[in-house]
Design a protein around this motif. Sequence first.
Motif, PDB file in Angstrom:
ATOM      1  N   VAL A 149      74.577   4.769  15.576  1.00  0.00           N
ATOM      2  CA  VAL A 149      74.957   5.585  14.414  1.00  0.00           C
ATOM      3  C   VAL A 149      73.713   5.758  13.551  1.00  0.00           C
ATOM      4  O   VAL A 149      73.128   4.769  13.092  1.00  0.00           O
ATOM      5  CB  VAL A 149      76.068   4.891  13.602  1.00  0.00           C
ATOM      6  N   VAL A 179      73.295   0.487  14.098  1.00  0.00           N
ATOM      7  CA  VAL A 179      73.375   1.293  12.870  1.00  0.00           C
ATOM      8  C   VAL A 179      71.950   1.456  12.356  1.00  0.00           C
ATOM      9  O   VAL A 179      71.233   0.463  12.170  1.00  0.00           O
ATOM     10  CB  VAL A 179      74.257   0.610  11.805  1.00  0.00           C
ATOM     11  N   VAL A 190      84.374   8.527  13.498  1.00  0.00           N
ATOM     12  CA  VAL A 190      83.663   7.935  14.650  1.00  0.00           C
ATOM     13  C   VAL A 190      84.637   7.056  15.442  1.00  0.00           C
ATOM     14  O   VAL A 190      84.681   7.114  16.683  1.00  0.00           O
ATOM     15  CB  VAL A 190      82.439   7.117  14.174  1.00  0.00           C
ATOM     16  N   VAL A 239      75.523   9.071  17.127  1.00  0.00           N
ATOM     17  CA  VAL A 239      76.307   9.692  16.056  1.00  0.00           C
ATOM     18  C   VAL A 239      75.334  10.090  14.965  1.00  0.00           C
ATOM     19  O   VAL A 239      74.519   9.276  14.516  1.00  0.00           O
ATOM     20  CB  VAL A 239      77.374   8.721  15.501  1.00  0.00           C
ATOM     21  N   ARG A 274      83.260   6.872   9.081  1.00  0.00           N
ATOM     22  CA  ARG A 274      83.540   5.737   9.969  1.00  0.00           C
ATOM     23  C   ARG A 274      84.849   5.971  10.742  1.00  0.00           C
ATOM     24  O   ARG A 274      84.927   5.754  11.952  1.00  0.00           O
ATOM     25  CB  ARG A 274      83.632   4.450   9.123  1.00  0.00           C
ATOM     26  N   VAL A 285      80.151   1.171  18.966  1.00  0.00           N
ATOM     27  CA  VAL A 285      78.931   1.191  18.148  1.00  0.00           C
ATOM     28  C   VAL A 285      78.128  -0.080  18.410  1.00  0.00           C
ATOM     29  O   VAL A 285      78.640  -1.191  18.296  1.00  0.00           O
ATOM     30  CB  VAL A 285      79.292   1.302  16.646  1.00  0.00           C
TER      31      VAL A 285
END
Length: 257
Positions: A9, A94, A79, A35, A76, A91
């Motif tokens: 992400v 990040v 996703v 993402v 969030r 995920v």
Amino acid sequence: MSTTQRTAVITGATSEKGIGATTAHRFAREGWAVVILDLDGEKSSQVARSIAEEHGVPAFGHAVDVSDEASVATARDAVAAESAAGNLPPVGAVVNIAGITSPVPFLETTLELWHKVMDVNATGTYLVTKAFLPEMIDQGWGRIVNMSSVSAQRGGGVFGKVPYSSAKAAVLGFTKALARELGPTGVTVNAVTPGAVDTNIRVGSTPEQEAAIADSVPVGRTATTEEVAAAITFLASEDSSYLTGVTLDINGGSHMH
Ligand SMILES: NC(=O)c1ccc[n+]([C@@H]2O[C@H](COP(=O)([O-])OP(=O)(O)OC[C@H]3O[C@@H](n4cnc5c(N)ncnc54)[C@H](O)[C@@H]3O)[C@@H](O)[C@H]2O)c1
């Protein structure tokens, strides 16, 4: 699980010459699903589509204002819905890149400007990390990479002034304290501190100022976005498993400890 079965992400990843878009492409090139979260949802989707086409990985884009808790929660949830629909793997990273700078001298700053710069750079890192962390803890594996700046270490000296240096220094404290707390979980937390990078963030900077910035760097030039992206993807790789709480300098020698 290899990174090819994980999603990175990435915030702040739609700016044309920006570090975020280059980083997103590099993650995809290395096999990650990505993402893209940025202010403009349509642009985020466009960047995701072009990444999916170019690299053949799952990609999804959504609007976010990283400084707004409700907006981060909406992103969030979007996703998570993509994941639940089987369109994205879990995920695994990040990458907090969204940021703004400000060259306003201290006595000319307003409280509003202070809050804006702190909110996007520091609070945004806090909110986005908090939103996606539980999933990584559940998997027992995760990588958080935060964008600080040499300005946090040197007290500015490139373009951004007091609010920017303060916000990016907050990102370093956040990174270290969270790295310590998450030590046993399998989630690492690291930060990068680039010097001047060749992007459009220094709004209003003149060619003379840009030349002076490049001249002040021992290697004689600003960094490319690829050079920053390479360090970030390393910190998200399996190979970086014993690195946590690290501040990784990418500054051409402009600041040495
Ligand atoms: N360019 C440099 O010299 C340099 C050096 C050190 C650190 N950095 C940091 O790297 C990051 C990327 O910088 P860049 O040069 O690519 O800048 P950029 O301006 O090209 O990109 C910043 C991105 O963040 C997004 N963004 C801004 N506010 C946001 C918000 N509230 N919510 C979501 N997204 C938001 C913008 O839309 C943009 O896509 C920033 O955090 C910056 O502070 C840049």
